[in-house]
Every structure is written in C-alpha cells, then in structure tokens.
Scaffold this motif. Structure first.
Motif, mmCIF file in Angstrom:
data_model
loop_
_atom_site.group_PDB
_atom_site.id
_atom_site.type_symbol
_atom_site.label_atom_id
_atom_site.label_comp_id
_atom_site.label_asym_id
_atom_site.label_seq_id
_atom_site.Cartn_x
_atom_site.Cartn_y
_atom_site.Cartn_z
ATOM 1 N N GLN A 63 43.083 35.581 54.632
ATOM 2 C CA GLN A 63 43.292 35.463 53.184
ATOM 3 C C GLN A 63 43.782 34.056 52.874
ATOM 4 O OE1 GLN A 63 45.910 38.496 51.676
ATOM 5 N NE2 GLN A 63 44.299 40.030 51.598
ATOM 6 N N LEU B 6 33.207 27.651 46.048
ATOM 7 C CA LEU B 6 34.223 28.299 45.231
ATOM 8 C C LEU B 6 34.036 27.891 43.778
ATOM 9 C CD1 LEU B 6 37.230 27.460 47.560
ATOM 10 C CD2 LEU B 6 35.997 29.618 47.460
ATOM 11 N N ALA C 72 39.072 29.622 40.516
ATOM 12 C CA ALA C 72 39.371 30.598 41.569
ATOM 13 C C ALA C 72 40.751 30.313 42.147
ATOM 14 C CB ALA C 72 38.311 30.548 42.662
ATOM 15 N N SER D 167 41.972 32.597 44.993
ATOM 16 C CA SER D 167 42.113 33.225 46.306
ATOM 17 C C SER D 167 40.734 33.553 46.859
ATOM 18 C CB SER D 167 42.961 34.504 46.221
ATOM 19 O OG SER D 167 42.324 35.460 45.404
ATOM 20 N N LEU D 168 40.719 33.799 48.158
ATOM 21 C CA LEU D 168 39.472 34.163 48.842
ATOM 22 C C LEU D 168 39.837 34.909 50.118
ATOM 23 C CD1 LEU D 168 36.331 33.867 49.217
ATOM 24 C CD2 LEU D 168 36.856 31.814 50.554
ATOM 25 N N LEU E 234 38.222 35.700 53.574
ATOM 26 C CA LEU E 234 37.129 35.233 54.420
ATOM 27 C C LEU E 234 36.982 36.190 55.591
ATOM 28 C CD1 LEU E 234 35.159 32.790 54.711
ATOM 29 C CD2 LEU E 234 36.871 31.776 56.228
#
Length: 679
Positions: A249, A280, A284, A286-287, A289
C-alpha cells in the motif's frame, strides 16, 4: 424546353405503352432524360467553378456557391443552356422528372450546396429556341460539410510548449496555427502534437478536405497557464501488507493537473535503474500494488509534453523476519535502500529505536509460549515512512523460567494469602501455572496448580493451627512450554500475639515471629505496629522497628478490645510491597464504679449520683426503690441522678441499682449494688 419535352415524349411513348400492357397493375413511371455520353476527348462536358475564387472545383462545399459552364471549347447560347441540381445517393444519376429543367433551373447557372453526401448536376442544351432534340450531360459531385473541428486537449508544458490533440476524424487533413504564425501541418487527429506555444497563446485548428482545398473550417482555443508552483511530490508511506511478492500500500500527495504521474521501482542494489509500474491520475492519494517485489519506489512527475521530470524521495521496502529460541526472539530485516533510522514495534507499541545501520534486534524480554507481533518502521529521507510486514513470533524455549517471588500476608479476616510475581513486578506469563507448597504448619502440603493469571492462593488452614505450627511457603512457575522454574525462596509470614502487660489491661505487650521474605536471609526486615478499629480502620501506626516485640504503653481508653497487626517490609519483597501478620486482639474487662451514698442537699458536694468506670458503652443503668419502682434510668455516662423521684424531693432511703451491658466482645456483663440518699 417544352418542344424538347414533346420530342422526348414521342420517342418514349411506345415504351411506355408496352410497359402499361405488361404491368397493368403498376403506376406508369415518369420519364427521365436520356444522358448523353461525354464527347470524345472531353470527359467533362461542363465544369464547376468556385464563385469566390474563379477556381475550378471537383467537389462542393456546403454554403460555398459554384457556377457551371460548358467545357472543352463548347459554345452554347445562354438562351439554350439549362442547369439543374438534384440531391442523389452516391454512384447514381438523377435528372429532373420528365426532363423538365424549367422549374429547377439554376439562376445564373449558380448553385449553393446544402448538406448532403452527393448531388447530380445536369446540363441541357437545346438546338434552337423552337425545339428539337436537346442534349443532356450529367455529373455527380461529392458535397463536403465543413463542421468546425474538435480540440480534444490543449495543455501547457514547460519551456513555452503546448500539447495539442485533435479529437475528430471528419476532415482529410488538419493544420494548426499559433497566434498569427504560419500554418503547421498537415496534422492527424488522435496523436500528440507539440507546438511552440506559450501559455496565453491562441491556437487555431483548421480542417480541410483534399478533394476541395477551398472547403475548410476552424476552431480556436487559448493555451492555459501552468500552475505557478506545483505542490511537492511526496511518497509519504509505503506499507508491506504480507510476504513479498505480494501487496504494497502506497500513500502519496502533490499530484496536480495538468501533469502526468507514474509509479516507478528499482530493484534493491540498482537504485538508478527505475522502471514504470503504473500511471496515476492527478488528485490520487493512494494505491494498492499487487504482485509487488522488494525494491525502491518513487513517484515521477512529467509535463504532458515530456520535456521535464521531477521525482519524489525514493522509499525502500523493509522486509522483516523473526525466529525464537530459548526465550529469545530474534528479528532480522532487509532494507532495499538507505534510511535515516528505525523504530521497532511489538504488539503495536514502540519497543526500541535503532540506528540506520541496524539490521537485527534480539528481544529477550519475552515469555515462553507467548506470541508477539513485530513491525519495523523506517524513516526515509525527508518525512517518508516505510513500514515492514507484520511478523508474529511465538516465543519458544527449553529453558526453565525464573523462579517467582512469593509473598505471604494475612488479610483483615485472618486469611493467609499467597501472592506470586516476577522480579521487577513483571507480569506472570499468560497461560502458565503456579505450583504452591507449604512447609511446616499442620503438615507439609503441595497445593493444586493455580493459573498464573490469578497469581494468588489462600491457605484454607485455620489461624489457630497456623499459630500452633508457623508455616513457610514456596512457589514454582510452570510455563506453557512445559518448563518448570526452581522453587522460590521460602517465605514465612509473621504470626502475632498480644497480652495485657498489667492486671488492669491498661498496657499491651505484643510479640511476633520474624518475617522471612523472598530475598536472602541477610536482607533486613523492618516492622511497624498498627492498631485497628473494629472495622479495620487504622488508628495508629508505630515508628519502624527491627525488634520482634512491642509494648503499647497507652492503648485507647475508650475501646474495650485492642486490635493489632504487624506490617513487614524489606526481606526481598518488591518495592512498595508489604506483608501483614494476623490480627491479634486483647479484650479488657469492663469496670463499673458506683458510690454507696450521695447527699443531694445542694452544698455542691456529692449532690448527684454518677457512673464511673472503664470501657462502658451500650449499657443500661436502673435505680429502684424498696417497692421495686424504677426511680432513675441512664444509658449514657453523662446522665446523673439528683435524688428526685417523679418531680418530688429526695427521700432518705436505700435504693437498689442494676447495670447491664453488651461487651465489645459480644458477651453480656452485669453488676448490682445499693446506694443510699443522705440529706
């Protein structure tokens, strides 16, 4: 025109009659013109000319007038020349119905195209004004409608550059013009086009058709300004969600339009070789992965023209592993890049902070059989944080746990309570058991196991038996790994006794057995004598002493029963812990003093009858005459008798009194006597 029409009608009449005979049910169709083939060497008997420029055109543009005239050197009198335009579908020719050119004749041989795909233009030339067979030529023309093109995107870049994307495919070709500069093109829709255009410039996009270069349309747009100062690009936190490869995260900020953003990674040890993992969108934060591996991660920002790049601070992964052996948990971690410092957490609480060079930590403050969850938090350059995966470690050992510390102490109900703890008052291990034993007392005894979480045991032996044979106690700790500690040092509580130091019980002598704590016998013990009320409230506390006896020279005079306990400290007990002896009591005999006569004559001497004595409470004092009639009653020592009887003056005589009381010990006490009134 009409003579030509009659001539053609005569030519077509036989065919029409035959059609009527063969298809009697059908409605007769109107005759069309017979189109003559082009002249030899003249493929286009007439041409179309753009009215505005005088230029010949091969296709039409909606709203742009065209004029028709014979070609190939043909000379036709304007009075004998007719043109007609009819909308049609592609590839077919449509001439005026019944070859009547008059209603649709184009004025001045000029036509202004309307929106359509194709149009048939027919030319009729009559041989004379009186009629005769005319000649019809026809040509199909494509009609183009110049709708203004669409600018799909026009974004500013650094260095006074702009990105243009044309968003439709209607025209054959496109051109761009910055302000009043030259046309740039041809250009193609859907592609990225980079223009030398500073913010505030006007970009004009023009679409045109190859078939007719005169048919085009334009649209203009102003290049917007770039943000004055893009927010700092920050990859603020990287958290490994489990084992790698796996999920990571990422939390970040500073992703502002109109820039492009991507997440990049470099493998551990190759921090200069970053590869793109994901794009992205602006805004944005958060991501998550998936399929992520260990390495160094960063964000990249580029303008849409890709003329510059900016990067966040790289954040490395921290991968944690843990093992346990002989009551020691060992934590090891691998970090993919440089960090500033580490914080090691155990069960969500900070355990220690470590230098950036650390790669391992040994946690010895653990208990066998207990599971702990560890996490390493690293501070990368700036304020970025890298959080390792959580690692649960169950402490394992074949080593015996340390012997517990044992305290033996009486409560106010004279019940002997045993309490075990670890050195430093640490918590006893969850799931372990305590094994208590008694030496001395009525008989040596091993008590049943007690959960360590309970940490106390009450010896059910009566106080009388314990006073007869003073006991000592030990305890062992059995951990969940099956390891048993050595026995604790014997702990022996003080046993107290008290007796009157004089016949009247006006003083009290106390003596007690020595307290032995869990420490070495050489560790000193200090005692204090505590006197108590009946409800256990502390009345007085003596100064500390190291002797085993104490004389109370002035016990409370208003209490029949004296109660004492001894408070012992030291002897290896943990700081702040004490051990109490049993509560020992001394009951003193009440005493009532009543004079045998008094003289209520008002001289101030012996005028009233009053009670005197010790420990008098909750009593009843009654005086009766010789007839047995009650003449006085008192329940409090402050009440006195002046000799009057029901309001009458005292009468010289002898009277009988009776005193009854419930002692503090619960026993009944009574005493009788006589008193004489003398005047």
């Amino acid at each position: 025109m009409k003579p030509l029409f009659l001539f053609l009608l005569r030519q077509l009449l036989p065919a029409l009659l035959l059609g009527a005979l063969l298809f009697s049910a059908a409605t007769p169709a109107l005759a069309q013109c017979i189109i003559s083939p082009p002249l030899p060497g003249c493929p286009a008997p007439f041409i179309a000319i753009d009215v505005a420029t005088g230029q010949e055109v091969q296709a039409f543009c909606v709203g742009r007038p065209v004029r028709f005239e014979p070609a190939c050197g043909r000379t036709v009198s304007p009075n004998l020349l007719y043109y007609n335009a009819t909308l049609t579908s592609g590839g077919t020719f449509t001439t005026p119905p019944n070859c009547d050119f008059v209603p649709g004749k184009l004025p001045n041989n000029t036509y202004t195209p309307v929106p359509s795909s194709f149009v048939t233009v027919s030319e009729l030339t009559n041989p004379t004004l009186n009629g005769g067979t005319g000649t019809v030529y026809a040509r199909n023309f494509t009609v183009y409608n110049p709708i203004p093109p669409i600018i799909y995107s026009l974004l500013p870049c650094v260095n006074n550059t702009a990105l243009l994307i044309i968003g439709d495919h209607f025209f054959d070709q496109y051109f761009a013009q910055v302000n009043n500069g030259p046309r740039i093109g041809p250009l193609y829709p859907g592609r990225q086009i980079f223009l030398p255009a500073a913010p505030g410039s006007t970009v004009t996009v023009t679409g045109s058709f190859l078939a007719t270069g005169l048919c085009e349309a334009s649209v203009s747009q102003v290049v917007p300004a770039l943000p004055a100062s893009p927010a700092p690009l920050l990859l603020s936190r990287l958290t490994i969600m489990g084992s790698l490869p796996g999920s990571i995260q990422l939390a970040f900020s500073g992703l502002l339009a109109p820039y492009e953003y991507s997440l990049e990674q470099a493998s551990a040890g190759s921090a200069g070789s970053f590869r793109q993992l994901a794009t992205l969108p602006p805004g944005a934060g958060s991501l998550t992965l998936t399929g992520a591996t260990a390495g160094v991660y960063r964000l990249r920002r580029r303008d849409v023209c890709h003329t510059d790049s900016a990067f966040s601070t790289p954040v490395p992964t921290v991968v944690l592993t843990g093992t346990s052996l002989n009551n020691v948990n060992t934590l090891t971690w691998q970090t993919a890049g440089p960090v500033a410092a580490y914080t090691l957490l155990r069960d969500g609480k900070t355990l220690t902070t470590l230098a950036a060079s650390a790669t391992t930590y040994v946690d010895a403050a653990v208990t066998c059989g207990t599971s702990y969850t560890y996490e390493v938090q690293a501070i990368a350059a700036g304020s970025s944080q890298s959080i390792s995966n959580d690692v649960p470690v169950q402490t394992l050992s074949t080593l015996p746990p340390p012997a517990p510390l044992l305290n033996a102490s009486f409560d106010l109900s004279n019940r002997l309570v045993l309490t075990a703890s670890l050195a430093g008052r640490g918590a006893l291990p969850t799931g372990g058991q305590l094994l208590y034993s008694r030496q001395g007392g009525p008989a040596p005894t091993d008590f049943g196991p007690v959960p360590a979480a309970t940490d106390t045991l009450r010896d059910p032996t009566t106080l009388a038996d314990l006073l007869t044979a003073p006991p000592c106690y030990t305890a062992r700790l059995l951990d969940v790994c099956g390891n048993t500690s050595p026995a604790s040092p014997p702990t022996c509580p003080s046993l107290l006794s008290v007796a009157a130091a004089d016949p009247e019980g006006l003083t009290a002598q106390l003596s007690w057995s020595a307290f032995r704590g869990p420490g070495s016998p050489a560790v000193g013990v200090s005692y204090r004598v505590i006197s108590l009320a009946a409800d256990g409230t502390v009345l007085t506390t003596s100064a500390p002493t190291t002797t085993l006896n104490y004389l109370d020279p002035a016990p409370p005079t208003d209490r029949q029963v004296l109660r004492y306990r001894i408070e012992a400290s030291g002897g290896g007990l943990p700081a702040g812990a004490v051990s109490y002896s049993n509560v020992a009591s001394l009951a003193r005999q009440p005493r009532v003093v009543v004079p045998n006569a008094f003289t209520p004559n008002g001289d101030g001497l012996n005028d009233v009858l009053e009670l005197k004595g010790r420990y008098l409470s909750s009593f009843t004092f009654v005086v009766v005459d010789r007839d047995g009639q009650e003449v006085f009653r008192a329940t409090d020592r402050s009440q006195t008798w002046d000799g009057t009887i029901r309001g009458h003056a005292p009468v010289n005589a002898a009277y009988v009194w009776r005193f009854t009381m419930r002692e503090e010990t619960g026993q009944d006490f009574s005493q009788t006597g006589t008193v004489t009134i003398l005047k």
